[in-house]
Design a protein around this motif. Structure first.
Motif, mmCIF file in Angstrom:
data_model
loop_
_atom_site.group_PDB
_atom_site.id
_atom_site.type_symbol
_atom_site.label_atom_id
_atom_site.label_comp_id
_atom_site.label_asym_id
_atom_site.label_seq_id
_atom_site.Cartn_x
_atom_site.Cartn_y
_atom_site.Cartn_z
ATOM 1 N N GLN A 7 0.720 -1.375 0.156
ATOM 2 C CA GLN A 7 -0.017 0.033 -0.156
ATOM 3 C C GLN A 7 0.812 1.555 0.017
ATOM 4 O OE1 GLN A 7 -3.246 -0.238 2.750
ATOM 5 N NE2 GLN A 7 -3.610 1.835 2.827
ATOM 6 N N ALA A 8 1.584 1.350 1.035
ATOM 7 C CA ALA A 8 2.117 2.865 1.324
ATOM 8 C C ALA A 8 3.803 2.713 0.480
ATOM 9 C CB ALA A 8 2.387 3.267 2.666
ATOM 10 N N LYS A 9 4.523 1.547 0.766
ATOM 11 C CA LYS A 9 5.852 1.508 0.231
ATOM 12 C C LYS A 9 5.960 1.618 -1.258
ATOM 13 C CE LYS A 9 9.201 -0.336 2.650
ATOM 14 N NZ LYS A 9 9.958 -1.528 3.521
ATOM 15 N N LEU A 10 6.481 2.646 -1.781
ATOM 16 C CA LEU A 10 6.552 2.443 -3.235
ATOM 17 C C LEU A 10 7.335 1.427 -3.867
ATOM 18 C CD1 LEU A 10 6.586 6.247 -4.067
ATOM 19 C CD2 LEU A 10 4.474 4.813 -4.224
ATOM 20 N N LEU A 34 5.463 -1.743 -3.848
ATOM 21 C CA LEU A 34 4.538 -1.603 -4.924
ATOM 22 C C LEU A 34 4.878 -1.940 -6.390
ATOM 23 C CD1 LEU A 34 1.250 -1.543 -5.479
ATOM 24 C CD2 LEU A 34 1.711 1.247 -5.526
ATOM 25 N N ASP A 54 -1.476 0.981 6.864
ATOM 26 C CA ASP A 54 -1.062 1.653 5.518
ATOM 27 C C ASP A 54 -0.065 0.471 4.989
ATOM 28 O OD1 ASP A 54 -2.788 3.757 5.156
ATOM 29 O OD2 ASP A 54 -1.152 4.845 6.388
ATOM 30 N N ILE A 55 -0.143 -0.906 5.494
ATOM 31 C CA ILE A 55 0.822 -1.788 5.064
ATOM 32 C C ILE A 55 0.488 -2.551 3.789
ATOM 33 C CG2 ILE A 55 1.817 -3.975 5.482
ATOM 34 C CD1 ILE A 55 1.499 -3.297 8.521
ATOM 35 N N THR A 100 -3.492 -3.440 1.155
ATOM 36 C CA THR A 100 -4.822 -3.680 0.572
ATOM 37 C C THR A 100 -5.076 -5.078 0.752
ATOM 38 O OG1 THR A 100 -4.289 -3.111 -1.655
ATOM 39 C CG2 THR A 100 -5.080 -1.344 -0.058
#
Length: 580
Positions: free
Chosen positions: A231-234, A237, A573-574, A576
């Motif tokens: 989710q938050a770590k680009l 992702l 925010d780890i 989805t």
């Protein structure tokens, strides 16, 4: 005369003492593991006594009122007052072969040294980024037309949790290999391949186990409670997207890797066990597959039997029978819901009832049974059936039960319970029908002598089956357990890995375990989030309390469209949730 005084620093002496204590601890624990753990830690000959658990060894057992039931096995620092050393010194334990003088001295010195415990090396934290990088790198090395068959398991959260030892990690690796190979329809044992240095990320090829057909793996994913998309770590992702691109949108199921412990504890029981191991819906289908004709073998006297008037899983009579199949021996039990009438093997040993059974007046009526058969790779498959021969998920507790609660209850659950109970293959049987039946008719008495062999023949069949199974079990687990040639006895004394991991997986979840499973390195950070109220509304408030825990079943459960774990990960925010 000149004198030279050589000084030794206090730090050097301290280091030497520490190293000596460490070696003493390792030697003592190895002795207990080799000679004592099988009875006191695997089979629990004394309830609750595990010689590889420090707290158990050094604590007295008390009842609910605080009354001491059993004194501590070890009085720390005093071998002469410790029951553990007393029974060893007197030669009472181990019962078959007492420890030699050197081994006894190690246990004595270890207790007198205040029971030092082997120290675990500090393990570097492995992040989700590390895991995704290893998977992406591995997929890049796979031929493009074979990528769709690649799947991954992780034990990273076990590695990152300091409460688990290196031995715990070895047991998890062995359990993963045993689980996948115990549900394979292929002829070769294939051990999952570690793709990282720490041996926490594993690759399998679905074709190696016969799981490549559409719908099989999808059923596993449909039950998986931990699927996340970063989710938050680009960086994470980007790696996730890269993995999706390597699979292709059509073949990517959204889950980059499954947690190995979840798979071990859940895929080895119905419904997944039946699907992955391809257990048919009826006994007739299984017998046809194995080329076994029970009725014809009865007529020809080619089946062999052992009648038990009591067994470890049932209060009723039990009959065990084996047949030659197209893949070795096939063993099945006839289980009863009563010991009277046609459930009494002493009076009715010539069942089951079937058309043209000329001994029908001596035929028993059974209520169900268990079948153990060879998989193509030499490990065992299992099936439970009712009295009509239809497959069932678990044995009714009025007929059979599991006193060790391997499945989390007394139910004998197909797959998991059988794997645990038959940890070394077939269990030794002693027949009582051949020489203790009540039948008087000469022809029937002769039939009994033909079907129920002498104990020597039965023992040979059991030994052959067990030997074959142990060889395949060695092939499956010795690498994970870090055993070398010549250490086969270590395999016999080792804990059964699938049931042990299932037990660990089912334990209540504390703060450290929750943090490790969420990929959070510092458990205090998770506790702060719980205290701040961000996670309390999910029911995670107990994790903020000293020694607070939540139930595994709650952590895995779907309260909404996602599991509690997935909701917690999303709130932090780890990731989805990924649902299938």
């Amino acid at each position: 005369v000149c004198m030279v005084i050589v000084g030794v620093s206090a730090d050097a002496l301290s280091a030497e003492r520490t190293e000596t204590r460490s070696h003493l601890a390792e030697d003592a624990i190895q002795i207990l593991r080799t000679h004592c753990h099988r009875c006191h830690g695997i089979e629990y000959k004394i309830e609750g006594m595990n010689v590889l658990d420090l707290e158990t060894l050094t604590s007295a057992e008390v009842d609910a009122s605080g009354e001491e039931i059993r004194p501590a096995a070890i009085v720390v620092g005093h071998a002469d007052q410790s029951r553990l050393y007393e029974v060893i010194e007197e030669g009472l334990m181990p019962p078959l072969k007492e420890l030699n003088a050197d081994e006894q001295a190690i246990i004595r010195d270890w207790i007198n040294a205040s029971v030092p415990w082997p120290t675990e090396p500090k393990r570097d934290f492995i992040s989700e980024t590390d895991v995704l990088e290893r998977i992406a790198e591995h997929l890049l090395g796979v031929r493009r037309d074979e990528v769709k068959y690649q799947r991954y398991f992780t034990l990273t959260h076990i590695h990152n949790n300091p409460k688990f030892t290196q031995q715990d990690l070895r047991i998890h690796r062995a359990a993963l290999s045993k689980a996948v190979n115990s549900m394979s329809d292929q002829a070769t044992i294939v051990v999952p391949k570690a793709i990282d240095d720490a041996k926490t990320v594993f690759n399998i090829d679905l074709r190696h186990y016969g799981w490549e057909a559409f719908g099989i793996w999808e059923q596993v994913l449909a039950q998986y409670p931990y699927g996340l998309k970063p989710q938050a770590k680009l960086d994470d992702l980007d790696l996730y997207d890269k993995i999706e691109g390597l699979y292709g949108a059509v073949n990517f199921d959204g889950v980059t890797a499954l947690r190995g412990d979840w798979f071990i504890a859940n895929a080895t029981r119905p419904p997944l066990y039946h699907e992955l191991a391809k257990i048919p819906k009826t006994l007739d289908e299984l017998l046809e597959r194995a080329d076994v004709d029970i009725e014809e073998n009865f007529r020809l006297n080619t089946s062999r039997r052992a009648g038990l008037f009591e067994s470890g899983v049932s209060g009723q009579n039990r009959l065990i029978e084996y047949h030659s199949s197209n893949n070795g021996r096939l063993w099945l039990s006839y289980d009863f819901d009563q010991n009277q009438g046609r459930g009494n093997l002493a009076r009715f040993p010539l069942g089951p009832t079937f058309a043209d059974n000329e001994f029908d007046q001596f035929a028993f009526d059974h209520a169900g049974g268990e079948i153990i058969f060879n998989l193509p790779n030499g490990l065992h498959g299992y099936m439970l059936v009712d009295g009509e021969g239809d497959r069932i998920d678990a044995g009714p507790v009025n007929i059979v039960w599991d006193s060790k609660n391997i499945s989390g209850s007394p139910l004998i659950v197909n797959g998991l319970s059988c794997i645990s109970c038959h940890r070394h293959g077939m269990i030794r049987l002693k027949d009582f029908v051949r020489d203790a039946h009540a039948v008087q008719t000469p022809q029937a008495r002769r039939k009994i002598r033909e079907l129920y062999p002498g104990q020597a023949e039965l023992d040979r069949a059991l030994a052959d089956t067990k030997s074959d199974y142990l060889q395949r079990l060695w092939d499956t687990t010795h690498e994970a357990l870090e055993l070398s040639s010549g250490q086969e006895d270590e395999l016999i004394n080792a804990v059964e890995p699938v049931s042990k991991v299932t037990e660990i997986y089912g334990q209540n979840i504390d703060l450290q375990t929750a943090a490790s499973e969420l990929g959070i390195e510092n458990a205090d950070l998770l506790q702060n989030q719980v205290v701040a109220g961000r996670l309390s509304e999910l029911g995670l408030g107990p994790l903020s309390l000293p020694k607070g825990t939540i139930k595994r079943a709650f952590w895995d459960s779907k309260e909404t469209t996602a599991t509690v774990f997935q909701e917690a990960a999303a709130a932090l925010d780890i990731g989805t949730p990924v649902s299938n």
